[in-house]
Design a protein around this motif. Structure first.
Motif, PDB file in Angstrom:
ATOM      1  N   GLU A  49      18.506  10.356  -2.668  1.00 57.84           N
ATOM      2  CA  GLU A  49      19.108  10.629  -1.360  1.00 57.84           C
ATOM      3  C   GLU A  49      19.784  11.994  -1.346  1.00 57.84           C
ATOM      4  OE1 GLU A  49      21.469   7.311  -0.015  1.00 57.84           O
ATOM      5  OE2 GLU A  49      19.684   6.108   0.386  1.00 57.84           O
ATOM      6  N   LEU A  50      20.441  12.362  -2.443  1.00 62.85           N
ATOM      7  CA  LEU A  50      20.975  13.718  -2.551  1.00 62.85           C
ATOM      8  C   LEU A  50      19.852  14.737  -2.434  1.00 62.85           C
ATOM      9  CD1 LEU A  50      23.543  13.362  -5.488  1.00 62.85           C
ATOM     10  CD2 LEU A  50      24.097  13.952  -3.119  1.00 62.85           C
ATOM     11  N   ASN A  51      18.755  14.481  -3.117  1.00 63.34           N
ATOM     12  CA  ASN A  51      17.634  15.414  -3.080  1.00 63.34           C
ATOM     13  C   ASN A  51      17.091  15.569  -1.663  1.00 63.34           C
ATOM     14  OD1 ASN A  51      15.740  17.044  -4.798  1.00 63.34           O
ATOM     15  ND2 ASN A  51      14.247  15.690  -3.840  1.00 63.34           N
ATOM     16  N   ALA A  52      16.976  14.463  -0.945  1.00 63.49           N
ATOM     17  CA  ALA A  52      16.476  14.513   0.431  1.00 63.49           C
ATOM     18  C   ALA A  52      17.429  15.280   1.332  1.00 63.49           C
ATOM     19  CB  ALA A  52      16.260  13.099   0.961  1.00 63.49           C
ATOM     20  N   ALA A  53      18.739  15.066   1.151  1.00 58.21           N
ATOM     21  CA  ALA A  53      19.725  15.766   1.973  1.00 58.21           C
ATOM     22  C   ALA A  53      19.721  17.262   1.687  1.00 58.21           C
ATOM     23  CB  ALA A  53      21.116  15.180   1.733  1.00 58.21           C
ATOM     24  N   PHE A  54      19.610  17.625   0.409  1.00 64.72           N
ATOM     25  CA  PHE A  54      19.540  19.043   0.059  1.00 64.72           C
ATOM     26  C   PHE A  54      18.282  19.685   0.633  1.00 64.72           C
ATOM     27  CE2 PHE A  54      22.084  18.042  -4.041  1.00 64.72           C
ATOM     28  CZ  PHE A  54      23.279  18.174  -3.361  1.00 64.72           C
ATOM     29  N   ASP A  55      17.168  18.980   0.528  1.00 64.99           N
ATOM     30  CA  ASP A  55      15.923  19.505   1.090  1.00 64.99           C
ATOM     31  C   ASP A  55      16.054  19.753   2.589  1.00 64.99           C
ATOM     32  OD1 ASP A  55      14.544  19.649  -1.257  1.00 64.99           O
ATOM     33  OD2 ASP A  55      13.237  17.933  -0.880  1.00 64.99           O
ATOM     34  N   ALA A  56      16.654  18.787   3.291  1.00 69.46           N
ATOM     35  CA  ALA A  56      16.811  18.926   4.741  1.00 69.46           C
ATOM     36  C   ALA A  56      17.680  20.128   5.077  1.00 69.46           C
ATOM     37  CB  ALA A  56      17.415  17.645   5.326  1.00 69.46           C
ATOM     38  N   ALA A  57      18.740  20.341   4.304  1.00 71.00           N
ATOM     39  CA  ALA A  57      19.625  21.476   4.559  1.00 71.00           C
ATOM     40  C   ALA A  57      18.918  22.796   4.279  1.00 71.00           C
ATOM     41  CB  ALA A  57      20.887  21.358   3.699  1.00 71.00           C
ATOM     42  N   VAL A  58      18.097  22.834   3.229  1.00 65.53           N
ATOM     43  CA  VAL A  58      17.364  24.059   2.910  1.00 65.53           C
ATOM     44  C   VAL A  58      16.346  24.382   3.995  1.00 65.53           C
ATOM     45  CG1 VAL A  58      15.685  25.058   1.316  1.00 65.53           C
ATOM     46  CG2 VAL A  58      17.730  23.961   0.419  1.00 65.53           C
TER      47      VAL A  58
END
Length: 284
Positions: A37-46
Motif C-alpha cells: 500500500e505504501l508502494n501504491a501511494a508513492f507511485d500515485a504521488a510520483v
C-alpha cells in the motif's frame, strides 16, 4: 486512495502528498499489506504531476516498530499482491523462497522508494526500530522530533542488521559498528550530530515544521528537483553503495540459513519479543 487499509493518504497542499502509516495498534509495524500500500501511494504521488514533495509519517505514539513478524491474512509474497521485482520463486522451498521474498519486500522495494523521482521527507517521532529505519533511510530528508529514538537490534536475533544495510553510510563506520554490536538506541540529537537526521524539532511542532520544509522545497522547479535528487543519488551510487547493500543482503541471508540450522527458525529466538517467539518445542 480510500481502499487503503493500513495507510492514510493526505493532501495538505496541492503540491504535497502526506502518506501516513496507520497501524497504531501495532506501532506501525510493516506487514506485507502496508508494504504494497505504501508502494501504491508513492507511485500515485510520483505519477501526479501536481505533486512535488512526498512526506512519510506514522500515526500513534511511534513512527515504526519495524517488520511485523506475526503471521497475517495477506502475507503471501507474489500471491496476495502483484510483485514489483523480476526474481520470482516465492513458492520455492528453503533458501530460494526466503531469498525471493526478502529481496522483493525488503531490498528491492526499499531501493525503489529511495529512487522515487520526487523529494521525500520522513517525519519521525517516538520509536524508529529496525525495519522502521529502512523506511526513514529510504527518504531523502529526515526530520525527527526531540523524543525520537532509533535502534537496529537485530544482531540480538542472530542477524547482521536489517536488509537495507546503509548503516555505515548513515552513521559512519565506527558508530554503525557500535550501535549494531550493542543493539543500543541513539537519540534524535545524536542522529543529527552524525548527519543522519536533517533537523530535530519539538514533538508538538513536528508535523508543522515538516510541512513548512516541504512547502519550501515545493516552491522550486519540479524538473530541477528531480535532477538534483538524481545527481546526489548517482554520486552515492558511484561511491559503491548499491554493491555494499547487495553484499550485506547476502550475508543477511547467510545468517538466516545458520539460524535455521541452529534453532529451527531463521532468527535466534532469544532475541525475539515474546509475542512472536515460537515455543521451545517448535524451535527444535
Amino acid at each position: 486512495m480510500s481502499s487503503f487499509e493500513t495507510i492514510l493518504v493526505e493532501r495538505p497542499e496541492p503540491a504535497i502528498t502526506r502518506v501516513v502509516m496507520n497501524r497504531p495498534e501495532a506501532r506501525n509495524a510493516q506487514n506485507l499489506q502496508m508494504t504494497y500500500e505504501l508502494n501504491a501511494a508513492f507511485d500515485a504521488a510520483v505519477q501526479d504531476d501536481a505533486v512535488k514533495v512526498i512526506i512519510l509519517a506514522g500515526s500513534g505514539p511511534h513512527f515504526s516498530s519495524g517488520h511485523d513478524l506475526r503471521p497475517g491474512g495477506k502475507n503471501a509474497a507474489g500471491v496476495d499482491f502483484p510483485p514489483i521485482g523480476n526474481w520470482g520463486g516465492f513458492a520455492e522451498p528453503n533458501a530460494h523462497g526466503r531469498f525471493a521474498r526478502e529481496q522483493e519486500i525488503y531490498l528491492q522495494i526499499t531501493r525503489r522508494w529511495r529512487n522515487l523521482a520526487k523529494p521525500t521527507i520522513a517525519e519521525v517521532h517516538g520509536k524508529c526500530i529496525a525495519g522502521g529505519l529502512m523506511l526513514a533511510w529510504a527518504c531523502d530528508l529526515i526530520v525527527a522530533s526531540d523524543d525520537a529514538q532509533f535502534c537496529d537490534p537485530v544482531v540480538t536475533m542472530g542477524v547482521c542488521g536489517v536488509e537495507w544495510f546503509v548503516h555505515p553510510w548513515e552513521l559512519g563506520a565506527r558508530k554503525a559498528k557500535e550501535f549494531l554490536f550493542t543493539a543500543d538506541s541513539w537519540s534524535a540529537e545524536e542522529a543529527h550530530q552524525l548527519g543522519m537526521v536533517n533537523q530535530v524539532v519539538p514533538r508538538a511542532e513536528l508535523s508543522a515544521r515538516v510541512l513548512e520544509l516541504a512547502r519550501r522545497i515545493a516552491s522550486k522547479p519540479s524538473f530541477a528537483l528531480k535532477l538534483t535528487k538524481e545527481a546526489v543519488n548517482r554520486s552515492v551510487d558511484v561511491m559503491g553503495q548499491p554493491a555494499a547493500i547487495d553484499q550485506a543482503f547476502a550475508l543477511h541471508q547467510l545468517c538466516h540459513a545458520h539460524n535455521l540450522q541452529e534453532f529451527g527458525m531463521i532468527v535466534d529466538p532469544s532475541g525475539l519479543h515474546p509475542s512472536v517467539r515460537k515455543p521451545p518445542a517448535a524451535a527444535e
